[in-house]
Write a protein that holds these residues in place. Structure first.
Motif: not given
Length: 232
Positions: A164-181
């Motif tokens: 799967e193609f993965l994208v992980v996003e990090n925002r300040t003072r938040q948990q990471s958000i992962g997307t699998a396509l």
């Protein structure tokens, strides 16, 4: 390029604004995908090959095209860039960044080359069973266009499983958000290279992104990557 023009660009931009990545729809046919995969064995078409495991990037290999790019790769790059440049400029404005991008690819590449970034960056990537790509960003110098493209060249569940193609996003003072396509063969995926604006309670803030590929369980997986900035 007609296949690019037929895509629902309003919906694509909405998805990119919401998640930093988007499955954009089918662009390449079965035969076009096969012709691109067949190029991988022709060393004369590439300027550099990379063994991912040797550099601890993952497990697999990829090769950067040499100039002149294959016609289909050049056409895709030229057709996509003007569709993405207005969104790239909007993102920079929301992030209060001074960068602005030319509306045509030739103008932007001229700026890259003037800055010493002259090496072409479109590439083919190849994974076999247990192959994967660590989370990373494709940055090759001081200049970086904020969006890039990936085309799936293999047929999921037939040519390979997993991967799967993965994208992980990090925002300040938040948990990471992962997307699998899991795009279909011939499908285009667009995603942020490094960062994107996210609307919060006090206006837009910066979210950083990385992308990669999960482990291939069986078979072989090929993709075409199109990056709009050239490399130093």
């Amino acid at each position: 390029m007609e296949a690019i023009d037929r895509l629902d660009w309003k919906a694509i931009e909405t998805e990119l604004d919401a998640r930093g990545c988007a499955r954009a729809g089918a662009v390449l046919g079965k035969e076009e995908c096969a012709r691109l995969v067949a190029l991988y064995g022709d060393d004369a078409r590439f300027r550099k090959r990379v063994d991912m495991e040797r550099h601890r990037f993952g497990r697999g290999d990829y090769a950067y095209f040499a100039n002149p790019l294959p016609d289909v790769v050049s056409s895709l790059r030229r057709a996509l860039y003007p569709r993405l440049a207005p969104l790239a400029n909007a993102w920079m404005e929301r992030l209060r960044r001074p960068e602005r991008y030319e509306l045509e690819l030739d103008g932007y590449l001229a700026r890259c080359h003037a800055a010493g970034q002259t090496k072409p960056t479109p590439l083919l990537l190849h994974y076999e069973q247990s192959g994967f790509n660590c989370l990373h960003r494709d940055l090759y110098g001081a200049l970086a266009f904020p969006l890039q493209a990936m085309f799936m060249l293999s047929e999921p569940a037939v040519d390979f499983t997993g991967g799967e193609f993965l994208v992980v996003e990090n925002r300040t003072r938040q948990q990471s958000i992962g997307t699998a396509l899991s795009p279909a063969r011939g499908e285009l995926v667009l995603f942020a290279v490094n960062e994107r604006p996210v609307l919060g309670g006090r206006g837009f803030t910066r979210a950083s992104l990385r992308h990669g590929v999960s482990a291939v369980e069986s078979g072989q997986r090929y993709t075409l990557g199109i990056i709009f900035h050239d490399a130093a």
